[in-house]
Design an enzyme around this catalytic site. Structure first.
Site, PDB file in Angstrom:
ATOM      1  N   ALA A  49       0.807  -1.238  -0.054  1.00  0.00           N
ATOM      2  CA  ALA A  49       0.099  -0.108   0.061  1.00  0.00           C
ATOM      3  C   ALA A  49       0.649   1.149   0.013  1.00  0.00           C
ATOM      4  O   ALA A  49       2.110   1.233   0.307  1.00  0.00           O
ATOM      5  CB  ALA A  49      -0.852   0.010   1.276  1.00  0.00           C
ATOM      6  N   GLY A  94       0.565  -4.675   1.035  1.00  0.00           N
ATOM      7  CA  GLY A  94      -0.412  -4.910   0.378  1.00  0.00           C
ATOM      8  C   GLY A  94      -0.362  -5.652  -1.062  1.00  0.00           C
ATOM      9  O   GLY A  94      -1.108  -6.178  -1.524  1.00  0.00           O
ATOM     10  N   GLU A  97      -0.628  -9.309  -0.180  1.00  0.00           N
ATOM     11  CA  GLU A  97      -1.901  -9.535   0.129  1.00  0.00           C
ATOM     12  C   GLU A  97      -2.805  -9.516  -1.092  1.00  0.00           C
ATOM     13  O   GLU A  97      -3.937 -10.477  -1.081  1.00  0.00           O
ATOM     14  CB  GLU A  97      -2.496  -8.214   1.014  1.00  0.00           C
ATOM     15  N   GLU A 117       4.473  -4.761   7.731  1.00  0.00           N
ATOM     16  CA  GLU A 117       3.770  -3.438   8.448  1.00  0.00           C
ATOM     17  C   GLU A 117       4.331  -3.412   9.890  1.00  0.00           C
ATOM     18  O   GLU A 117       4.143  -2.265  10.398  1.00  0.00           O
ATOM     19  CB  GLU A 117       2.311  -3.918   8.467  1.00  0.00           C
TER      20      GLU A 117
HETATM   21  N1  DAK Z   1       4.646   3.331  -1.119  1.00  0.00           N
HETATM   22  C1  DAK Z   1       4.776   4.229  -1.610  1.00  0.00           C
HETATM   23  N2  DAK Z   1       5.922   4.396  -2.458  1.00  0.00           N
HETATM   24  C2  DAK Z   1       6.794   3.397  -2.542  1.00  0.00           C
HETATM   25  C3  DAK Z   1       6.407   2.289  -2.114  1.00  0.00           C
HETATM   26  C4  DAK Z   1       5.238   1.942  -0.984  1.00  0.00           C
HETATM   27  N3  DAK Z   1       5.033   1.034  -0.395  1.00  0.00           N
HETATM   28  N4  DAK Z   1       7.460   1.126  -2.213  1.00  0.00           N
HETATM   29  C5  DAK Z   1       8.464   1.928  -3.212  1.00  0.00           C
HETATM   30  N5  DAK Z   1       7.903   3.217  -3.446  1.00  0.00           N
HETATM   31  C6  DAK Z   1       8.569   4.064  -4.053  1.00  0.00           C
HETATM   32  C7  DAK Z   1       9.867   4.692  -3.480  1.00  0.00           C
HETATM   33  O1  DAK Z   1       9.398   5.950  -2.574  1.00  0.00           O
HETATM   34  C8  DAK Z   1      10.750   5.318  -4.523  1.00  0.00           C
HETATM   35  O2  DAK Z   1      10.091   6.489  -4.812  1.00  0.00           O
HETATM   36  P1  DAK Z   1      10.680   7.722  -5.444  1.00  0.00           P
HETATM   37  O3  DAK Z   1      11.844   8.197  -4.180  1.00  0.00           O
HETATM   38  O4  DAK Z   1      11.484   7.478  -6.518  1.00  0.00           O
HETATM   39  O5  DAK Z   1       9.944   9.081  -5.585  1.00  0.00           O
HETATM   40  C9  DAK Z   1      10.377   4.391  -5.543  1.00  0.00           C
HETATM   41  O6  DAK Z   1       9.122   3.543  -5.081  1.00  0.00           O
HETATM   42  C10 DAK Z   1      11.526   3.311  -5.693  1.00  0.00           C
HETATM   43  O7  DAK Z   1      11.543   2.897  -4.560  1.00  0.00           O
HETATM   44  P2  DAK Z   1      13.065   2.759  -3.813  1.00  0.00           P
HETATM   45  O8  DAK Z   1      13.890   3.793  -4.290  1.00  0.00           O
HETATM   46  O9  DAK Z   1      12.910   2.570  -2.536  1.00  0.00           O
HETATM   47  O10 DAK Z   1      13.703   1.299  -4.631  1.00  0.00           O
HETATM   48  P3  DAK Z   1      14.685   0.289  -3.948  1.00  0.00           P
HETATM   49  O11 DAK Z   1      14.902  -0.577  -5.219  1.00  0.00           O
HETATM   50  O12 DAK Z   1      15.796   0.953  -3.279  1.00  0.00           O
HETATM   51  O13 DAK Z   1      13.932  -0.351  -2.998  1.00  0.00           O
HETATM   52  C11 DAK Z   1      12.032  -1.709  -1.768  1.00  0.00           C
HETATM   53  C12 DAK Z   1      12.733  -1.082  -3.051  1.00  0.00           C
HETATM   54  C13 DAK Z   1      10.590  -2.171  -2.357  1.00  0.00           C
HETATM   55  C14 DAK Z   1      12.785  -2.575  -1.024  1.00  0.00           C
HETATM   56  C15 DAK Z   1      11.562  -0.274  -1.186  1.00  0.00           C
HETATM   57  O14 DAK Z   1      10.942   0.586  -2.109  1.00  0.00           O
HETATM   58  C16 DAK Z   1      10.634  -0.587   0.123  1.00  0.00           C
HETATM   59  O15 DAK Z   1      11.111  -1.098   1.098  1.00  0.00           O
HETATM   60  N6  DAK Z   1       9.261  -0.043  -0.209  1.00  0.00           N
HETATM   61  C17 DAK Z   1       8.326  -0.205   0.849  1.00  0.00           C
HETATM   62  C18 DAK Z   1       7.990  -1.486   0.915  1.00  0.00           C
HETATM   63  C19 DAK Z   1       7.033  -1.852   2.113  1.00  0.00           C
HETATM   64  O16 DAK Z   1       7.251  -1.779   3.273  1.00  0.00           O
HETATM   65  N7  DAK Z   1       5.660  -2.051   1.682  1.00  0.00           N
HETATM   66  C20 DAK Z   1       4.766  -2.173   2.788  1.00  0.00           C
HETATM   67  C21 DAK Z   1       3.889  -1.102   2.825  1.00  0.00           C
HETATM   68  S1  DAK Z   1       2.754  -1.395   3.893  1.00  0.00           S
HETATM   69  C22 DAK Z   1      -4.023  -1.033   6.129  1.00  0.00           C
HETATM   70  C23 DAK Z   1      -4.275  -1.021   4.754  1.00  0.00           C
HETATM   71  C24 DAK Z   1      -3.137  -1.618   4.010  1.00  0.00           C
HETATM   72  C25 DAK Z   1      -1.894  -1.704   4.792  1.00  0.00           C
HETATM   73  C26 DAK Z   1      -1.958  -1.966   6.187  1.00  0.00           C
HETATM   74  C27 DAK Z   1      -2.984  -1.454   6.908  1.00  0.00           C
HETATM   75  N8  DAK Z   1      -5.347  -0.392   6.829  1.00  0.00           N
HETATM   76  C28 DAK Z   1      -5.877   0.590   6.567  1.00  0.00           C
HETATM   77  C29 DAK Z   1      -5.401  -0.915   8.106  1.00  0.00           C
HETATM   78  C30 DAK Z   1      -1.079  -2.419   3.832  1.00  0.00           C
HETATM   79  C31 DAK Z   1       0.357  -1.813   4.390  1.00  0.00           C
HETATM   80  C32 DAK Z   1       1.451  -1.941   3.581  1.00  0.00           C
HETATM   81  O17 DAK Z   1       1.368  -2.360   2.252  1.00  0.00           O
END
Ligand code: DAK
Length: 244
Positions: A49, A94, A97, A117
């Site tokens: 997400a 997400g 998921e 998360e």
């Molecule tokens: N959200 C927004 N932007 C994201 C993103 C994300 N999840 N993942 C990557 N990006 C963006 C980065 O900010 C970056 O943007 P710029 O800086 O270029 O503008 C671009 O994508 C490229 O990412 P990186 O530069 O970070 O690329 P790397 O190869 O260095 O790293 C990575 C890739 C996937 C390891 C890293 O981007 C990363 O750790 N991303 C976040 C992964 C993450 O933690 N995902 C889980 C998100 S939490 C809920 C509803 C839903 C959810 C929870 C609760 N409720 C309402 C209760 C769900 C939660 C989640 O999904």
């Protein structure tokens, strides 16, 4: 169907979720047999997400966002025809998921799965606390969710989160081949199989077998069942299924 927001690694913001919903709602169920879902690019299926979009949410907004996503993922899970997901890179939060809402998961060898998360101060919010345990078992799911530990493709295969791992260049071919095999079978039977398995897993065995009996019985009212069994008896191949 492709989640296409490569500049944010296909992260799910409200617009992307809405597009996903619209795309599924636009599927013509008369003519479509199977959906293959993937992400744009070669690096990421869906990196979660959108963290930036979530960072300022209030409790009420968080709950509403969770419900919005959950309703869409449940629609995908219960979609009448099978959905194969070709996970072509990161499937985090997400993204994992979304993949788990699909019927069959295959991935490329660079895929990474996880529920990060807990490290972001939240719980999984699009079904991750529920579907992961059902797919890989509760012990492994708790380890992944509490530890916010990502796993690579090979481990995902070993624990049963994906059915197969392919080199990136072969992933879509493999997904389409699998889709073709499923699409070659009787469409109403395939749909009834999906419904029987999904609905049966949501209830106890006594009710589950009744669900199967009804869906099994319903097949005997279809032209495709009559033609397929007649073809078997006459020792010939079915010419085509007609979705009737
Ligand atoms: N959200 C927004 N932007 C994201 C993103 C994300 N999840 N993942 C990557 N990006 C963006 C980065 O900010 C970056 O943007 P710029 O800086 O270029 O503008 C671009 O994508 C490229 O990412 P990186 O530069 O970070 O690329 P790397 O190869 O260095 O790293 C990575 C890739 C996937 C390891 C890293 O981007 C990363 O750790 N991303 C976040 C992964 C993450 O933690 N995902 C889980 C998100 S939490 C809920 C509803 C839903 C959810 C929870 C609760 N409720 C309402 C209760 C769900 C939660 C989640 O999904």
């Amino acid at each position: 169907m492709t989640v296409n927001r490569p500049k944010a690694l296909n992260a799910l913001n409200p617009d992307v979720l809405k597009d996903l919903k619209d795309a599924f709602e636009a599927v013509d169920l008369e003519t479509t047999r199977v959906i293959v879902l993937t992400g744009a690019g070669e690096k990421s299926f869906v990196a979660g997400a959108d963290i930036a979009a979530m960072s300022q949410m209030t409790k009420e907004e968080g709950e509403a966002f969770g419900k919005f996503g959950n309703d869409i993922f449940r629609m995908i899970e219960t979609f009448p025809i099978p959905v194969i997901v070709a996970v072509n890179g990161f499937a985090l939060g997400g993204g994992n998921e979304l993949a788990m809402s699909c019927d069959i998961r295959i991935c490329s060898d660079n895929a990474v799965f996880g529920q990060p998360e807990a490290g972001l101060g939240i719980t999984p919010g699009f079904g991750g606390t529920q579907r992961l345990a059902r797919i890989v078992g509760v012990g492994k799911a708790k380890e992944m969710v509490y530890g916010a530990r990502n796993i690579k493709a090979e481990e995902a295969y070993r624990i049963g989160l994906v059915n197969a791992v392919y080199p990136q260049a072969e992933l879509m071919g493999a997904a389409m081949k699998l889709a073709g095999i499923i699409a070659g079978n009787a469409p109403i039977a395939v749909r009834n199989c999906k419904k029987a398995m999904n609905d049966g897993l949501d209830t106890d065995m006594d009710n589950a077998i009744v669900i199967e009996e009804k869906l099994f019985g319903a097949c005997f009212e279809t032209e495709d069942q009559q033609e397929a069994m007649k073809a078997f008896v006459e020792k010939r191949k079915v010419e085509a299924f007609h979705n009737r």
